[in-house]
Scaffold this active site. Structure first.
Site, PDB file in Angstrom:
ATOM      1  N   HIS A   1       0.795  -1.230   0.000  1.00 49.44           N
ATOM      2  CA  HIS A   1       0.000   0.000   0.000  1.00 49.44           C
ATOM      3  C   HIS A   1       0.824   1.275   0.000  1.00 49.44           C
ATOM      4  O   HIS A   1       0.253   2.367  -0.086  1.00 49.44           O
ATOM      5  CB  HIS A   1      -0.924   0.044   1.212  1.00 49.44           C
ATOM      6  CG  HIS A   1      -2.156  -0.797   1.043  1.00 49.44           C
ATOM      7  ND1 HIS A   1      -3.300  -0.298   0.467  1.00 49.44           N
ATOM      8  CD2 HIS A   1      -2.397  -2.088   1.340  1.00 49.44           C
ATOM      9  CE1 HIS A   1      -4.222  -1.264   0.437  1.00 49.44           C
ATOM     10  NE2 HIS A   1      -3.691  -2.348   0.963  1.00 49.44           N
TER      11      HIS A   1
ATOM     12  N   LYS B   1      -8.938  14.156   3.267  1.00 50.72           N
ATOM     13  CA  LYS B   1      -8.143  12.940   3.389  1.00 50.72           C
ATOM     14  C   LYS B   1      -7.299  13.115   4.638  1.00 50.72           C
ATOM     15  O   LYS B   1      -7.275  14.207   5.208  1.00 50.72           O
ATOM     16  CB  LYS B   1      -7.261  12.728   2.147  1.00 50.72           C
ATOM     17  CG  LYS B   1      -6.484  13.995   1.730  1.00 50.72           C
ATOM     18  CD  LYS B   1      -5.687  13.774   0.448  1.00 50.72           C
ATOM     19  CE  LYS B   1      -6.544  13.810  -0.795  1.00 50.72           C
ATOM     20  NZ  LYS B   1      -6.514  12.532  -1.514  1.00 50.72           N
ATOM     21  N   ARG B   2      -6.589  12.060   5.092  1.00 50.19           N
ATOM     22  CA  ARG B   2      -5.715  12.234   6.236  1.00 50.19           C
ATOM     23  C   ARG B   2      -4.725  13.374   5.968  1.00 50.19           C
ATOM     24  O   ARG B   2      -4.297  13.584   4.829  1.00 50.19           O
ATOM     25  CB  ARG B   2      -4.965  10.927   6.535  1.00 50.19           C
ATOM     26  CG  ARG B   2      -5.854   9.853   7.118  1.00 50.19           C
ATOM     27  CD  ARG B   2      -6.428  10.256   8.470  1.00 50.19           C
ATOM     28  NE  ARG B   2      -5.392  10.299   9.474  1.00 50.19           N
ATOM     29  CZ  ARG B   2      -5.191   9.380  10.405  1.00 50.19           C
ATOM     30  NH1 ARG B   2      -6.005   8.334  10.494  1.00 50.19           N
ATOM     31  NH2 ARG B   2      -4.215   9.498  11.280  1.00 50.19           N
TER      32      ARG B   2
ATOM     33  N   LYS C   1       0.527  14.453   1.036  1.00 46.32           N
ATOM     34  CA  LYS C   1      -0.750  14.788   0.396  1.00 46.32           C
ATOM     35  C   LYS C   1      -0.876  16.292   0.115  1.00 46.32           C
ATOM     36  O   LYS C   1      -1.797  16.738  -0.553  1.00 46.32           O
ATOM     37  CB  LYS C   1      -1.919  14.292   1.255  1.00 46.32           C
ATOM     38  CG  LYS C   1      -2.028  12.756   1.321  1.00 46.32           C
ATOM     39  CD  LYS C   1      -3.111  12.316   2.310  1.00 46.32           C
ATOM     40  CE  LYS C   1      -3.168  10.813   2.527  1.00 46.32           C
ATOM     41  NZ  LYS C   1      -3.996  10.122   1.508  1.00 46.32           N
TER      42      LYS C   1
ATOM     43  N   THR D   1      -8.308   6.631  -3.147  1.00 48.04           N
ATOM     44  CA  THR D   1      -9.648   6.177  -3.519  1.00 48.04           C
ATOM     45  C   THR D   1     -10.635   7.337  -3.383  1.00 48.04           C
ATOM     46  O   THR D   1     -11.685   7.329  -4.013  1.00 48.04           O
ATOM     47  CB  THR D   1     -10.121   5.006  -2.643  1.00 48.04           C
ATOM     48  OG1 THR D   1      -9.916   5.348  -1.267  1.00 48.04           O
ATOM     49  CG2 THR D   1      -9.386   3.731  -2.988  1.00 48.04           C
TER      50      THR D   1
ATOM     51  N   LYS E   1     -14.139   8.553  -5.637  1.00 52.22           N
ATOM     52  CA  LYS E   1     -15.454   8.896  -5.087  1.00 52.22           C
ATOM     53  C   LYS E   1     -15.923  10.227  -5.662  1.00 52.22           C
ATOM     54  O   LYS E   1     -17.088  10.382  -6.028  1.00 52.22           O
ATOM     55  CB  LYS E   1     -15.385   8.977  -3.562  1.00 52.22           C
ATOM     56  CG  LYS E   1     -14.969   7.697  -2.869  1.00 52.22           C
ATOM     57  CD  LYS E   1     -14.630   7.962  -1.400  1.00 52.22           C
ATOM     58  CE  LYS E   1     -13.896   6.782  -0.785  1.00 52.22           C
ATOM     59  NZ  LYS E   1     -13.282   7.144   0.527  1.00 52.22           N
TER      60      LYS E   1
HETATM   61  C1  PLP Z   1     -12.059   7.237   0.913  1.00 50.13           C
HETATM   62  C2  PLP Z   1     -11.676   7.723   2.246  1.00 50.13           C
HETATM   63  C3  PLP Z   1     -10.337   7.972   2.542  1.00 50.13           C
HETATM   64  C4  PLP Z   1      -9.231   7.807   1.528  1.00 50.13           C
HETATM   65  O1  PLP Z   1      -9.076   9.042   0.873  1.00 50.13           O
HETATM   66  P1  PLP Z   1      -7.770   9.360   0.015  1.00 50.13           P
HETATM   67  O2  PLP Z   1      -8.089  10.673  -0.606  1.00 50.13           O
HETATM   68  O3  PLP Z   1      -7.655   8.272  -0.999  1.00 50.13           O
HETATM   69  O4  PLP Z   1      -6.633   9.417   0.948  1.00 50.13           O
HETATM   70  C5  PLP Z   1     -10.016   8.449   3.796  1.00 50.13           C
HETATM   71  N1  PLP Z   1     -10.968   8.661   4.727  1.00 50.13           N
HETATM   72  C6  PLP Z   1     -12.263   8.446   4.469  1.00 50.13           C
HETATM   73  C7  PLP Z   1     -13.262   8.711   5.541  1.00 50.13           C
HETATM   74  C8  PLP Z   1     -12.664   7.960   3.234  1.00 50.13           C
HETATM   75  O5  PLP Z   1     -13.957   7.730   3.004  1.00 50.13           O
END
Ligand code: PLP
Length: 828
Positions: free
Chosen positions: A377, A568-569, A574, A676, A680
């Site tokens: 990952h 995101k985190r 990032k 991911t 979305k």
């Molecule tokens: C999808 C998702 C992530 C992953 O987001 P990335 O932009 O790919 O880091 C993190 N937290 C939540 C709550 C998510 O639904």
């Protein structure tokens, strides 16, 4: 307050969200009242909203159990190959609405609650998220469970039932503060405890080599209690199982040996064992080498493998001849390792096959390799698990022996392939000898698996050609790509029913199980009515989010602004910092020329920082400080607003993503394995501003690069810059607007009471920025300008009725429907 949904709205949903007859509705109402009475022991005079939520959850659950039992019986009868997804994280979020949708019960439940004078959306809001994950890795596991059930695969998720999931984030005085996530306090209607299937897990002790084989003795035992959660497929009567283990001390824990006589102390000591499943480690993409974490990793592995082998042996097909039956193990069992976190499954299966089943090394090794596959990952070095040998030796002495033996045989093979190449031997060893001796868990996973995959094309290429090149040199076919995905049920149908229904109206409802069918929307890219409806749905979603934000943050939202979202985190790679610097650029531009035309934006940034990640927490403080300044500046007005979205989690993602115009996916090329979140947003009709990183690359390929705002360095550019030496200040000197931003921060403009508050951020950006924010900044700013132009063109076409939609040129590579750039004749 009952939801004010019109009959036609509800009917529209029925077309895609399942048909429920009148009997279903009256049956649901009956069941609801029955559960309120018998399960919750309340009547409507004293029931709280939570009681109503729980009563609804219980009737929905009632609809699951028959299918659940029948599915498991079917697997027993048919004995298909089982898929086991081993993961330290399952970031599930809420379950009620997802279950109703997958059972086709949503509109019936909606109607039943409506008839009872209750608002189903209000009830859904009561459910606590199951936050048993940090971010993408845990959410991937949850999405896979939904997808495997929908495909009708005999799949199981195995993990830990953390008593506390990912912490709740509060923002106090602009800083992140963590609060415990006591998600089980009100009970969990979705789980079924199975104490009758308890299994022992052993720790510590020592190893005896006797003439009747190897014995692991004097070990301490902890019990693993399984809790099962149903995983329904979408409208297919399949219900799979996610089995999470909870740690329990045996009743004689610490009573029979050293604590003899101190009964009270022995009972108190039970916490030591039960702490194993107490709390999720809150690090995303970061390795924390704590003993308790290693215990968690072995705990889930040991319990799950016992369970898997029990199920394998219990097959009604003849497997009584134990020695030979394991020949078929890998034909019947596939175990996928979600990162290296469950890597101990490899030595654990070897231990079981050899020490307990008395199978020889070669045979055991063959079975093991054929059973396991490993998903990598991340390639960030700080995230790679490297466990100190000393810790291993104390906690899992037999496993260390087995790992040493695996390593010896592995190195023997390498030595014979590359005689005299000691550097290669050192690089490929499972045991790192420089400094404190450590076990490299990724190397263990690669050697012990028959398949290794990265999670996006670019990431898989990097692990095959760079990070694990030595390994792919000897086993090239072992290395594969499996680009991540998301479940379209939760991330479209559930969170954006308006858009989902609109698409279904045009191409039918089957696309929700087969995203390729979205191609059919090509036929509608020039359809005014459809484009208009897609735009309206987006606007409705924006209105809904805005009212929530206005309540939560007391900020008036400009409804004709770009909803610009970066959730995101929080992590340096990032690059939330880059986003923040651009906010300051916009701020400076408006202040400089307040009367100039400005494309308004509402910038939302959200995400949790690991509690021990100093720089990430300081970045949050910078964002909230900038927000405070920007939002209270009268010259800025409604042109620019900045909101830090508190406590970003699955249920908040479901609200924010459908309302987004612009999705920020701006990691340094080569650092985000897949992402991911990016998917979305695209599925919900947002445009993306992003780098050529992770799955953004495939998204650009699918949608057409013309339909994404791609900017910045590519992986090769980053490598070249590293080679020649990255000089951050040079970029700053050459870009006056960037210099203006830096000067404001450095001068304490955003922290007047503490002018040097952000000194460490600036110092990092100038002197040790591994992620090269300045190098991509000008390209980012220029690309943001293109975003503004496109949005302005669209606002014009909406408000001034310009000819763009009917007559304007369509981009040369129209993408599947979701977002097509139409430039009006004035703007193109
Ligand atoms: C999808 C998702 C992530 C992953 O987001 P990335 O932009 O790919 O880091 C993190 N937290 C939540 C709550 C998510 O639904």
């Amino acid at each position: 307050m009952a939801k004010q949904s019109t009959a036609s709205e509800r009917k529209k949903q029925i077309t895609i969200r399942g048909l429920g007859g009148l009997e279903t509705v009256s049956g649901l109402k009956l069941g609801f009242n029955r559960h309120l009475h018998f399960t919750l022991v309340k009547d409507r005079n004293v029931a709280t909203m939570r009681d109503y939520y729980l009563a609804l959850a219980h009737i929905v659950r009632d609809h699951l159990v028959g299918r659940w039992i029948r599915t498991q019986q079917y697997y027993y009868d048919k004995d298909p190959k089982r898929i086991y997804y081993l993961s330290l994280e399952f970031y599930i979020g809420r379950t009620l609405q997802n279950t109703m949708i997958n059972l086709g019960l949503e509109s019936s439940c909606d109607e039943a609650m409506y008839q009872l004078g209750l608002d189903i959306e209000e009830l859904e809001e009561i459910e606590d998220d199951a936050g048993l994950g940090n971010g993408g890795l845990g959410r991937l596991a949850a999405c896979f469970l939904d997808s495997m059930a929908t495909l009708g695969l005999a799949a199981y998720g195995y993990g830990i039932r953390y008593e506390y999931g990912i912490f709740n984030q509060k923002i106090k005085d602009g800083w992140q503060v963590e609060e415990a996530d006591d998600w089980l306090r009100h009970g969990n209607p979705w789980e079924k405890a199975r104490p009758e299937y308890v299994l022992p897990v052993y720790f510590y002790g020592r190893v005896l080599h006797t003439k009747d084989g190897v014995k692991w003795i004097d070990a301490e035992v902890v019990l693993a209690i399984p809790y099962d959660t149903p995983v329904p497929g979408y409208l297919n009567n399949t219900v799979n199982t996610m089995r999470l283990w909870s740690a329990k001390a045996p009743n004689d824990f610490h009573l029979h040996h050293f604590n003899v006589g101190d009964y009270i102390q022995a009972v108190l000591d039970r916490n030591l064992a039960e702490n194993i499943s107490r709390v999720l480690y809150p690090n995303d993409n970061f390795f924390e080498g704590k003993e308790l974490r290693l215990k968690q990793e072995y705990f889930v592995v040991a319990a799950s493998l016992q369970d898997i082998i029990r199920r394998f042996k219990a097959s009604k097909f003849s497997r009584k001849d134990v020695k030979n039956c394991f020949d078929s193990f890998a034909d019947k069992v596939a175990i996928q390792l979600n990162d290296t976190h469950p890597a101990l499954a490899i030595p654990e299966l070897m231990r079981i096959l050899m020490d307990i089943e008395k199978i020889g090394w070669d045979q055991a090794w063959k079975i093991t390799k054929n059973t396991f596959a490993y998903t990598n990952h991340t390639i960030l070095p700080e995230a790679l698990e490297r466990w100190p040998v000393d810790l291993f030796e104390k906690l899992l002495p037999r496993h260390l022996e087995i790992i040493y033996e695996i390593n010896q045989r592995h190195l023997h093979k390498i030595r014979s392939l590359y005689p005299g190449d000691d550097q290669r031997l050192r690089r490929m060893s499972l045991v790192e000898e420089d400094g404190e001796k450590k076990i490299n868990m990724a190397h263990l996973c690669i050697v012990g698996s028959h398949a290794v995959n990265g999670v996006a094309k670019i990431h898989s290429k990097i692990i095959k050609e760079q990070v694990f090149k030595d390994f792919s040199d000897i086993e090239p076919v072992k290395f594969q790509n499996k680009t991540n995905g998301i479940t379209p049920r939760r991330w479209l149908l559930l969170c954006n029913p308006g858009l989902a229904a609109l698409i279904a109206e045009k191409i039918g409802g089957d696309y929700i199980k087969d995203m390729n069918q979205l191609q059919k929307l090509h036929a509608y890219v020039n359809n005014d009515g459809f484009i208009h409806d897609v735009t309206s749905v987006k606007q409705e979603n924006k209105v809904k989010l805005a009212s929530l934000l206005e309540k939560e943050y007391g900020i008036k939202i400009n409804m004709s602004s770009i909803f610009d979202v970066h959730v995101k985190r929080i992590h340096e790679y990032k690059r939330q910092l880059m986003n923040c610097l651009y906010i300051i650029v916009m701020y400076n531009r408006i202040r400089k020329e307040p009367n100039k035309n400005f494309v308004p934006r509402t910038v939302m940034i959200g995400g949790k920082a690991a509690p021990g990640y100093y720089m990430a927490k300081l970045i949050i403080k910078l964002i909230t400080s900038v927000a405070q300044k920007v939002n209270s500046d009268p010259t800025i007005g409604n042109k620019l607003k900045v909101i830090f979205l508190e406590n970003y989690r699955v249920s908040l993602a479901e609200k924010v993503i459908p309302a987004t115009d612009l999705s920020q996916q701006i990691s340094t090329a080569g650092t985000e394995a897949s992402g991911t979140g990016n998917m979305k947003f695209m599925l919900n009709g947002a445009l993306t501003i992003g780098t050529m990183d992770g799955a953004n690359v495939e998204m650009a390929e699918e949608a057409g690069e013309n339909n994404m705002f791609i900017f910045g360095m590519r992986v090769q550019d980053v490598a070249e810059l590293d080679k020649k030496g990255y000089n951050a200040s040079q970029y700053c000197e050459n870009f006056p607007e960037l210099k203006g931003v830096v000067d404001l921060i450095a001068g304490g403009y955003f922290s007047p009471n503490q002018p040097d508050l952000f000194r460490d951020i600036l110092n990092m950006l100038f002197h040790h920025d591994r992620f090269k924010v300045f190098a991509d900044f000008e390209s980012y700013v220029n690309t943001q300008e293109k975003v503004n132009q496109l949005y302005q063109c669209h606002s014009l076409s909406r408000s001034h009725n310009c000819a763009a939609l009917p007559d304007g040129p369509v981009s040369p590579e129209p993408n599947p429907g979701v977002h097509v750039f139409h430039w009006c004749s004035r703007c193109s």
